[in-house]
Scaffold this motif. Structure first.
Motif, PDB file in Angstrom:
ATOM      1  N   ALA A 112      42.600 -16.014 -15.525  1.00 19.46           N
ATOM      2  CA  ALA A 112      42.037 -15.946 -14.311  1.00 19.46           C
ATOM      3  C   ALA A 112      43.119 -15.371 -13.243  1.00 19.46           C
ATOM      4  O   ALA A 112      42.982 -14.422 -12.427  1.00 19.46           O
ATOM      5  CB  ALA A 112      41.385 -17.160 -14.043  1.00 19.46           C
TER       6      ALA A 112
ATOM      7  N   THR B 178      37.261  -4.996 -14.056  1.00 21.44           N
ATOM      8  CA  THR B 178      36.047  -5.794 -14.171  1.00 21.44           C
ATOM      9  C   THR B 178      36.426  -6.795 -15.130  1.00 21.44           C
ATOM     10  O   THR B 178      36.932  -6.705 -15.977  1.00 21.44           O
ATOM     11  CB  THR B 178      34.905  -4.923 -14.795  1.00 21.44           C
ATOM     12  OG1 THR B 178      34.757  -3.688 -13.840  1.00 21.44           O
ATOM     13  CG2 THR B 178      33.684  -5.470 -14.930  1.00 21.44           C
ATOM     14  N   VAL B 179      35.822  -8.170 -14.539  1.00 27.14           N
ATOM     15  CA  VAL B 179      36.127  -9.269 -15.588  1.00 27.14           C
ATOM     16  C   VAL B 179      34.525  -9.669 -16.128  1.00 27.14           C
ATOM     17  O   VAL B 179      33.694  -9.666 -15.511  1.00 27.14           O
ATOM     18  CB  VAL B 179      36.611 -10.459 -14.704  1.00 27.14           C
ATOM     19  CG1 VAL B 179      36.826 -11.684 -15.834  1.00 27.14           C
ATOM     20  CG2 VAL B 179      37.933  -9.990 -13.813  1.00 27.14           C
TER      21      VAL B 179
ATOM     22  N   ILE C 256      38.724 -16.661  -9.105  1.00 25.65           N
ATOM     23  CA  ILE C 256      39.236 -15.333  -9.195  1.00 25.65           C
ATOM     24  C   ILE C 256      39.464 -14.442  -7.682  1.00 25.65           C
ATOM     25  O   ILE C 256      40.168 -14.177  -7.242  1.00 25.65           O
ATOM     26  CB  ILE C 256      38.676 -14.468 -10.209  1.00 25.65           C
ATOM     27  CG1 ILE C 256      38.798 -15.140 -11.730  1.00 25.65           C
ATOM     28  CG2 ILE C 256      39.296 -12.980 -10.101  1.00 25.65           C
ATOM     29  CD1 ILE C 256      38.129 -14.307 -12.765  1.00 25.65           C
TER      30      ILE C 256
ATOM     31  N   ALA D 105      43.934 -11.869 -13.418  1.00 23.71           N
ATOM     32  CA  ALA D 105      42.621 -11.243 -13.310  1.00 23.71           C
ATOM     33  C   ALA D 105      42.844 -11.011 -11.798  1.00 23.71           C
ATOM     34  O   ALA D 105      42.529  -9.811 -11.301  1.00 23.71           O
ATOM     35  CB  ALA D 105      41.534 -11.774 -13.602  1.00 23.71           C
TER      36      ALA D 105
ATOM     37  N   ILE E 216      38.622  -7.349 -18.835  1.00 22.52           N
ATOM     38  CA  ILE E 216      39.211  -8.224 -18.776  1.00 22.52           C
ATOM     39  C   ILE E 216      38.103  -9.410 -19.128  1.00 22.52           C
ATOM     40  O   ILE E 216      37.186  -9.505 -18.468  1.00 22.52           O
ATOM     41  CB  ILE E 216      39.793  -8.902 -17.295  1.00 22.52           C
ATOM     42  CG1 ILE E 216      40.897  -7.892 -16.968  1.00 22.52           C
ATOM     43  CG2 ILE E 216      40.390 -10.150 -17.930  1.00 22.52           C
ATOM     44  CD1 ILE E 216      41.486  -8.185 -15.474  1.00 22.52           C
ATOM     45  N   ARG E 217      38.698  -9.988 -20.381  1.00 15.44           N
ATOM     46  CA  ARG E 217      37.544 -10.892 -20.920  1.00 15.44           C
ATOM     47  C   ARG E 217      38.161 -12.161 -20.892  1.00 15.44           C
ATOM     48  O   ARG E 217      39.123 -12.628 -21.158  1.00 15.44           O
ATOM     49  CB  ARG E 217      37.569 -10.530 -22.302  1.00 15.44           C
ATOM     50  CG  ARG E 217      36.592 -11.612 -23.384  1.00 15.44           C
ATOM     51  CD  ARG E 217      35.061 -11.500 -22.634  1.00 15.44           C
ATOM     52  NE  ARG E 217      33.996 -11.999 -23.481  1.00 15.44           N
ATOM     53  CZ  ARG E 217      33.625 -11.407 -24.538  1.00 15.44           C
ATOM     54  NH1 ARG E 217      33.552 -10.321 -24.906  1.00 15.44           N
ATOM     55  NH2 ARG E 217      32.718 -12.114 -25.281  1.00 15.44           N
ATOM     56  N   LEU E 218      37.117 -13.251 -20.287  1.00 16.18           N
ATOM     57  CA  LEU E 218      37.714 -14.382 -20.208  1.00 16.18           C
ATOM     58  C   LEU E 218      36.611 -15.460 -20.733  1.00 16.18           C
ATOM     59  O   LEU E 218      35.389 -15.432 -20.613  1.00 16.18           O
ATOM     60  CB  LEU E 218      37.216 -15.013 -18.637  1.00 16.18           C
ATOM     61  CG  LEU E 218      38.006 -16.394 -17.972  1.00 16.18           C
ATOM     62  CD1 LEU E 218      39.216 -16.467 -18.598  1.00 16.18           C
ATOM     63  CD2 LEU E 218      37.895 -16.301 -16.554  1.00 16.18           C
TER      64      LEU E 218
ATOM     65  N   ILE F 258      32.494  -9.106 -11.295  1.00 12.91           N
ATOM     66  CA  ILE F 258      32.754  -9.818 -12.292  1.00 12.91           C
ATOM     67  C   ILE F 258      31.264 -10.279 -12.775  1.00 12.91           C
ATOM     68  O   ILE F 258      30.157 -10.337 -11.919  1.00 12.91           O
ATOM     69  CB  ILE F 258      33.150 -11.358 -11.747  1.00 12.91           C
ATOM     70  CG1 ILE F 258      34.428 -11.017 -10.970  1.00 12.91           C
ATOM     71  CG2 ILE F 258      33.362 -12.272 -12.706  1.00 12.91           C
ATOM     72  CD1 ILE F 258      35.450 -12.375 -10.128  1.00 12.91           C
TER      73      ILE F 258
END
Ligand SMILES: Nc1ncnc2c1ncn2[C@@H]1O[C@H](COP(=O)(O)OP(=O)(O)OP(=O)(O)O)[C@@H](O)[C@H]1O
Ligand SMILES: [Mg+2]
Length: 467
Positions: A169, A178-179, A196, A172, A320-322, A293
């Motif tokens: 995070a 883009t998350v 974020i 990011a 971006i992967r969370l 997001i």
């Protein structure tokens, strides 16, 4: 001779000071007591004496005069105690005890009753929390739906797994990419999105959230992109600004993105690619600068495979992967989370709650938490409401489903779970079996599982198995 006169003058001055101090204490009706280093009373206010129905107290040990006092301990430990509840004559008062030091040596202590009845304390804290709520309410009116309320510091937990999510995070927040936040329901997806935004350079610009599942699909397009005057019947005659436009300069959270209708997905993809929007009914496009997001508890990979989610949009979102961990895989965090939520909820409800018992924490740690932190939040709120006269949350304040051992040991694999969650359920089961088959011997269990001993320890800790 002059020495004697000086001394008498000093004594007189000293007596005057004491007199003045006593008058101050008596006129303000404070309940106050002072003791010397042997815990004998040197001073007591009139109001306190009247309440205790005592008269000649000077020189008496404080423990003989005041029920449940701890001033005798404070003169020994030198540690101040503020806000403690003390029972005196069937009253529960809130007390403060402070050691007095001179040249680093304890010379006595003072005790003061801060609230003469714990009810006064409750009433005051309720009043404060109502005032805070009012302030929040007006803040929201001034800036509706455009606030990110949480920061990274509000994300509780020190486990390795949540720590690495926090690090993603933080990284990011430094970019505009883009998350995509995934995780089971109640794992904190929205909280992370707020965090974020608040850690990014966009923090002073709007944070706008739209729940793609809560808005009927025919209205979602106009909510997202807006429309121009008279573009369809029933529309507001002045036209409408869409959420993308209200988020301009800031961040938009597309919550429950898995529920976005297929037809709208291509329009969203275009917006993400071209960074411009087109209002319904308009042929003009407008440039926008919005950080996106997206979040969902659905398995988007499966949806792509089944043709329910556009693959190109999936890749565009998944920059971006969370992936947020389920609570059952970070049992180390349950105690701190539960206490954080206890304080937060107690403050909101205006109820004083001192803590959660060790046994109660154990029960929380052995439950499987299908609803994750939101469920934990609900359980803590429920238990605070069940407190009666207790000041500590105890096991019997929890609903019985928390004791049901089957719910804690057998995890069901549900369709909505991510691949990672499913793998973890199987992994936990295999570890438990290997340990049982090898009489708890960790070296043998690790060998059977084909992993190293340290790695077995790490996994056992993650699954809350005693190591
Ligand atoms: N790590 C955390 N520390 C403190 N509070 C948390 C944490 N994670 C979640 N919460 C709290 O738990 C509740 C649920 O979190 P949130 O709404 O962000 O979950 P979600 O993943 O968006 O859930 P859903 O999929 O159901 O929408 C919120 O009140 C949030 O503040
Ligand atoms: Mg959510």
């Amino acid at each position: 001779m002059t020495d004697k006169i000086n001394l008498e003058k000093k004594v007189k001055e000293y007596e005057n000071y004491i007199e003045m101090l006593n008058s101050i204490l008596d006129t303000t009706n404070e309940w106050f007591v002072a003791v010397d280093v042997d815990a004998r009373i040197t001073m007591m206010s009139k109001g306190y004496k009247e309440f205790l129905k005592v008269t000649n107290v000077i020189g008496k040990p404080v423990s003989e005069v005041i029920e449940n006092t701890r001033l005798d301990k404070v003169v020994k430990t030198g540690i101040k105690e503020v806000g403690q509840i003390q029972e005196i004559k069937d009253n529960r008062v809130v007390a403060m005890r402070i050691p007095i030091k001179k040249d680093d040596k304890i010379i006595g202590a003072i005790g003061k009753v801060m609230f003469k009845d714990i009810e006064d304390f409750y009433a005051l804290s309720k009043k404060l929390s109502n005032l805070e709520k009012e302030v929040d309410y007006y803040k929201k009116i001034l800036n509706p739906n455009k606030q990110a309320n949480y920061s990274i510091d509000d994300i509780i937990g020190e486990s390795e797994i949540i720590d690495s999510s926090k690090n993603v995070a933080i990284k990011a927040a430094k970019t505009d990419s883009t998350v995509l936040i995934t995780g089971e329901s109640g794992t904190g997806k929205e909280l992370f999105a707020h965090a974020i935004h608040n850690a990014s350079k966009r923090k002073l610009s709007p944070f706008v959230k739209i729940n793609c599942a809560a808005i009927p699909s025919e209205l979602l397009e106009s909510e997202l992109f807006g429309y121009i005057k008279g573009s369809f019947s029933g529309a507001n005659s002045d036209g409408k600004i869409g959420k993308f436009q209200s988020a301009n300069g800031g961040t938009i959270l597309l919550d429950e993105i898995g529920d976005m209708p297929f037809s709208l997905q291509s329009k969203l993809l275009r917006v993400l690619q071209d960074k411009e929007i087109e209002k319904i009914g308009s042929n003009d496009t407008e440039k926008i600068d919005v950080r996106v997001i997206a979040s969902t508890n659905k398995n988007l990979e499966d949806m792509v495979k089944n043709g329910k989610f556009r693959e190109d949009l999936y890749y565009r979102l998944n920059v971006i992967r969370l992936e947020l961990p389920s609570l059952r895989y970070r049992k180390e965090d349950i105690e701190s989370l539960a206490n954080y939520l206890r304080k937060k909820i107690a403050e909101r409800l205006g109820i004083y709650v001192e803590g959660i018992s060790k046994e109660a924490i154990k029960i929380l740690e052995s439950y499987s938490w299908p609803g994750n932190i939101r469920e934990l939040e609900n359980i803590i709120e429920r238990s605070i409401n069940m407190l009666d006269s207790d000041l500590i949350i105890l096991p019997h304040h929890f609903p019985s489903r928390l004791y049901d051992s089957t719910s804690s040991s057998v995890f069901k694999i549900e369709d909505s779970m991510t691949l990672d969650s499913k793998i973890k359920i199987i992994e936990e089961k295999m570890i438990k079996e290997a340990l049982a088959n090898n009489n708890g011997n960790k070296s043998d269990a690790a060998k059977v599982l084909g992993i190293s001993r340290p790695s077995l320890y790490k996994k056992m800790k993650m699954y809350g198995l005693s190591v």
